[in-house]
Design an enzyme around this catalytic site. Structure first.
Site, PDB file in Angstrom:
ATOM      1  CG  ASP A   1      -7.016   3.383  -3.355  1.00 32.59           C
ATOM      2  OD1 ASP A   1      -8.251   3.405  -3.522  1.00 32.59           O
ATOM      3  OD2 ASP A   1      -6.483   3.400  -2.231  1.00 32.59           O
TER       4      ASP A   1
ATOM      5  CG  ASP B   1     -10.851   1.673   1.857  1.00 28.97           C
ATOM      6  OD1 ASP B   1     -10.165   0.821   1.277  1.00 28.97           O
ATOM      7  OD2 ASP B   1     -10.623   2.891   1.779  1.00 28.97           O
TER       8      ASP B   1
ATOM      9  CG  ASP C   1      -2.233   0.686   1.010  1.00 26.42           C
ATOM     10  OD1 ASP C   1      -2.190   1.797   0.440  1.00 26.42           O
ATOM     11  OD2 ASP C   1      -3.292   0.174   1.426  1.00 26.42           O
TER      12      ASP C   1
ATOM     13  NE  ARG D   1     -11.408   4.118  -3.652  1.00 29.45           N
ATOM     14  CZ  ARG D   1     -10.947   4.880  -2.659  1.00 29.45           C
ATOM     15  NH1 ARG D   1     -10.566   4.314  -1.527  1.00 29.45           N
ATOM     16  NH2 ARG D   1     -10.846   6.186  -2.806  1.00 29.45           N
TER      17      ARG D   1
ATOM     18  CG  HIS E   1      -5.749  -4.601   1.736  1.00 32.95           C
ATOM     19  ND1 HIS E   1      -4.452  -4.292   2.080  1.00 32.95           N
ATOM     20  CD2 HIS E   1      -6.351  -3.414   1.452  1.00 32.95           C
ATOM     21  CE1 HIS E   1      -4.291  -2.966   2.006  1.00 32.95           C
ATOM     22  NE2 HIS E   1      -5.428  -2.430   1.633  1.00 32.95           N
TER      23      HIS E   1
ATOM     24  CD  GLU F   1     -12.964   6.783  -5.541  1.00 31.04           C
ATOM     25  OE1 GLU F   1     -12.889   5.541  -5.528  1.00 31.04           O
ATOM     26  OE2 GLU F   1     -12.067   7.513  -5.096  1.00 31.04           O
TER      27      GLU F   1
END
Length: 933
Positions: free
Chosen positions: A517, A615, A403, A599, A673, A520
């Site tokens: 990630d 998440d 990450d 994502r 994860h 959006e």
């Protein structure tokens, strides 16, 4: 002023039969005659339009005005006639107390009803009267592919910049696909830049028929065979303003699925629920708009037929569901561009949908292995220690991830020179052991480094590749590294810059896949460091029910400028565009199939990436919700999907993690994860009993990789689903329609996980037929019933459906180690002693192996006690693998002998009717037959 007009007329039938269509095509330019018909309120008569074709002759009252806007209140007598379930919301604005005065200013009915239980939305107090003005179908002409019509609104609706004249294009694209697009007749509007198929001829034998109501305009689509009305848009007025587009339809049943991305049951509730589509960074929570936008639904009709509807629109949107049953689309830009898929079974609907948006990419084999990650390893050495611990316990693992803590100051394309100094050596070690490395990237590029010290920002700025403010300067938000600019992936030049950044980093850290990630795109501030400017892009006349009540909540300003349009139009496409750029870069860098997990997603994303469900939390309900989440993305054409196993945030328990590892071993994308500041949750940290249970279920997954890989081939080739709901295989069994605690791999492998604490048994539904225990071959014959199964902590229930053949393989600890091991074919006989299966085999990583013919494909059959393996296509890869064992479940009588290609072979036969023949030693490239007598 003309008040009431009483008409008696038939519903106009514009596409009544194939013969009429052919006659009309003789004069393609001639207007199609339409009767000046009005439709009765749709609940009149039997009370349910959806149960039959519209009444052919109805009495209709219509209220009209000659000119001007629509401001007068509706007559109360009309209002009380509308049943509560059929009231379409005339005042959907949130955070507004809708008074009678406000409602009637729109010309709508106002009737107070008791509030819904639990604070949910209930029956709207303000709703359309039966005769609220809509568009009129002024003309309709035949075209080579269908029809073109003009729609005219004679009285303004209540949102600004009403578009008075619309153009409707209808194309009968295939016998099972209809395309209807409605847009401004005079001025171009934004349309989604998605490649869609262009047909060259009109469908010859469509399984649907299409009618129109002229005044008010409406579409009525029927399934020819059953007469079921699939769409009836006359139920509420069509509104088409510049920033408010609304169309409603009756639904033929309550069995509705899709419309992502949301956390919910697989089967949506139609009890006044609203689903918002606007990509948003938020932990999965019920009723929130989440990371992706998928304006597609699938609906099961009474009797087992299915159809789907796709609205190709990327603007902020909401879909209102109500118990009539009915559905309302509301979007604030673009056009109304609908594709309708007629199936008639749910599998075919999804295949037809993917024929429009594109079939998913074929993943590399290693992508289907087990992946391990956490935020908070802290260093490359600690990451390495986890990998070594997995190897020491011989627990399967194909990929290790990191990450954002691997980065230097959370900046993309860097790694921490102190804590992660050994990262290149770690990646080299992974490769030596047949394993792979995946790292995270965010689209926010740090903007605060001294000039000349951070190439990604300096070069992006120089080339003008960032999203800009309305003033033409890079929009600055805040993400993990602090102040950031956001890459504009709608700019083709950005893809080259992205490729160069990845190439530069790959030269130091030769990663194998990329995890994208925060796309959006996510922003820790609303809009930008300077907020957002006033105007109707950031503050539109209507804002759908987005989390935060603003389009800029935790993202960039809607008014921000991108290369191809404003962010207002492109927001929901951001993750798709980044995924396409990333997949393309990986192909150029590695020359192999790309592996990307994203994502944020949008229709067609499966062509470029998989998806994880975000998440989540280490809670039992989160584990349950992962199943409808996974199955919904199967509907969306993104089969490579899974959730964070054991939960991302919060601390897991040993029991929860064991059960979740069992379920997660059957996510198509399987990754454990964990968040920072939580205890480790990889399999090595638990007790020997839990660790063994986790290892065993991963070995089971690895044994099934040939079957899973073949399912992905079928998904890539023709759009089949990998993980699928039970109702896909049993559409005639209404008891399967609401099931989302079990699922199938393909047609034949039923997974029944434990989803509750403290359980040593689980209840699952078994559709009618014979089902075999995957591990033992013992059978159970179900009439279509719930069965209680033993489920101790170390056991996951798996069952094979009668009539199937599964290719399995002796598992190794990596997919690379497994793929050289001998195969075992498991046959699950039907009561008629038949079975079928197939196997796709290639090198597991090269590009376009099917397209280039570099693959093997085998079909397995059983009939009349003879198993045959037919090699339909072969390559050199198949010569390196052997079929060693054949296990046949459901052999009713003990055989006296078994013949392999005519030669007698030793065998074993158990009391539970399992016949096993071992030591076959047959190359995969060899066809063969095996007979038992």
């Amino acid at each position: 002023m003309k008040l009431y007009q009483k008409l008696r007329t038939a519903v106009p039938r514009l596409v009544a039969s194939q013969e009429e269509e052919e006659e009309e095509e003789e004069d393609a330019e001639a207007p199609t005659p339409t009767s000046h018909s009005k439709l009765a309120p749709w609940w009149v008569g039997s009370g349910l339009l959806v149960t039959a074709v519209l009444l052919s002759t109805v009495t209709v009252w219509v209220l009209r005005q000659v000119s001007g806007g629509w401001h007068g209140p509706a007559p109360p007598s009309q209002c009380h006639l509308v049943p509560e379930s059929h009231r379409f919301n005339c005042y959907p604005e949130r955070r507004v107390v809708v008074t009678q005065e406000l409602c009637e200013s729109r010309g709508c009915c106002f009737i107070e009803t008791p509030p819904a239980v639990g604070g949910q939305m209930g029956v709207p107090w303000c709703f359309y009267p039966p005769d609220f003005p809509s568009y009129v179908l002024q003309s309709l002409n035949q075209t080579a592919l269908g029809m073109v019509g003009l729609l005219v609104r004679r009285e303004k609706a209540y949102y600004p910049r009403d578009i008075e004249t619309l153009r409707m294009d209808v194309e009968f694209e295939t016998d099972t696909r209809l395309h209807i697009k409605i847009t401004d007749a005079a001025n171009p509007r934004y349309e989604v830049p998605l490649e869609v198929p262009r047909v060259m001829k009109r469908a010859e034998n469509p399984i649907y028929s299409l009618d129109f109501s002229q005044d008010p305009f409406g579409v009525l689509l029927r399934r020819r065979e059953t007469g079921t009305v699939l769409l009836n848009t006359t139920v509420a007025p069509l509104i088409f303003a510049d920033q408010f587009l609304q169309i409603s339809t009756a639904l033929p049943s309550r069995f509705l699925y899709g419309l992502g991305e949301h956390r919910s049951t697989l089967l949506h509730s139609l009890d006044w629920s609203t689903l918002t589509l606007w990509a948003r960074d938020v932990s999965p929570t019920e009723s929130f708009n989440l990371y992706g936008a998928h304006p597609f639904y699938l609906l099961m009709e009474e009797g087992g037929d299915a159809h789907g509807v796709f609205l190709l629109n990327s603007n902020a949107m909401e879909v209102a569901l109500q118990p009539a049953p009915a559905l309302t689309w509301r979007t604030i830009g673009g056009v109304l561009d609908f594709y309708i898929f007629l199936g008639p079974d749910p599998n075919m609907v999804i295949q037809q949908y993917q024929e429009v948006i594109g079939f998913p990419a074929m993943p590399p084999l290693w992508a289907l292995g087990f992946h391990l990650c956490r935020w908070g390893y802290g260093s490359s050495n600690e990451t390495w220690q986890t990998v070594r611990a997995m190897r020491n316990f011989q627990i399967p693992q194909d990929a290790q991830w990191n990450d954002i803590d691997y980065m230097d100051g959370y900046r993309d394309f860097t790694f921490d020179p102190q804590k992660f100094t050994s990262l290149p050596s770690l990646v080299e070690d992974l490769h030596k052991h047949g394993q792979h490395y995946v790292m995270i990237l965010d689209p926010g590029i740090s903007s605060t480094s001294p000039s000349g010290s951070y190439w990604p920002f300096d070069e992006g700025l120089r080339r003008g590749l960032f999203i800009n403010t309305t003033q033409g300067q890079p929009l600055i938000g805040q993400v993990w590294p602090g102040y950031t600019a956001f890459a504009d992936f709608s700019n083709v030049d950005t893809r080259q810059w992205w490729l160069e950044n990845l190439q530069r980093f790959h030269a130091h850290v030769p990663f194998d896949g990329v995890w994208i990630d925060m796309n959006e795109p996510s922003n820790f501030m609303d809009g930008s460091e300077e907020g957002c400017p006033p105007g109707e892009l950031d503050s539109p006349p209507y804002t759908p029910a987005v989390l935060g009540d603003s389009l800029s909540a935790k993202t960039v300003c809607a008014s921000a400028k991108q290369s191809t349009s404003v962010h207002y139009n492109l927001h929901n496409l951001y993750g798709l565009m980044e995924a396409e750029a990333t997949a393309s870069a990986l192909i150029q860098i590695r020359g192999k199939r790309p592996f990307v997990i994203s994502r944020s997603t949008f229709p067609s994303q499966g062509r470029y990436s998989g998806h994880w469900l975000g998440d989540n939390r280490s809670q039992w309900k989160d584990m349950y919700y992962s199943i409808p989440g996974m199955l919904s993305f199967s509907l969306f054409g993104i089969p490579l999907v899974g959730a964070d196993i054991c939960g991302f945030s919060g601390s897991t328990s040993e029991e929860l993690c064991t059960r979740w590892m069992q379920l997660g071993a059957f996510y198509p994308f399987s990754r454990n994860h964990n968040s920072q500041n939580e205890k480790a949750q990889d399999p090595t940290v638990f007790s020997p009993a839990a660790r063994t249970a986790m290892k065993d279920v991963l070995l089971t997954r690895y044994s099934l990789l040939p079957f899973l890989y073949t399912l992905f081939h079928r998904a890539h080739l023709q759009g089949e689903t990998v993980a699928r709901p039970l109702f896909f295989e049993f559409p005639w069994d209404a008891a399967t329609y609401g099931l989302d605690k079990q699922f199938l791999w393909g047609q034949s492998l039923l997974v029944t996980p434990v989803l509750e604490p403290g359980a040593d048994s689980v209840t699952g539904y078994f559709p009618q037929g014979v089902w075999y225990d995957f591990y033992t071959g013992s059978s159970v014959k179900s009439s279509g019933e719930m069965l209680k199964l033993s489920a101790p902590l170390e056991h996951l229930n798996l069952h094979l459906r009668e009539g199937s053949i599964l290719p399995t393989q002796k598992p190794g600890t990596t997919s690379e180690a497994s793929r050289g091991n001998p195969l075992r074919l498991i046959v699950a006989l039907s009561p008629r002693a038949t079975a079928w299966g197939d196997l796709f085999w290639d090198d597991g990583e090269s590009l376009d192996t099917f397209e280039r013919g570099s693959y093997s494909y085998l079909v397995f059959n059983v009939t009349e006690n003879i198993f045959t393996s037919n090699v339909l296509h072969t390559s050199t890869e198949a010569t390196h693998v052997t079929i060693n064992t054949l296990s046949i479940y459901g052999v009713q009588e003990p055989p006296s002998k078994v013949l392999l290609n005519g030669q007698e072979k030793p065998f074993s036969y158990l009391d539970n009717q399992v016949l096993t023949v071992s030591n076959l030693g047959l190359r995969l490239s060899q066809g063969f037959s095996l007979q038992w007598l």
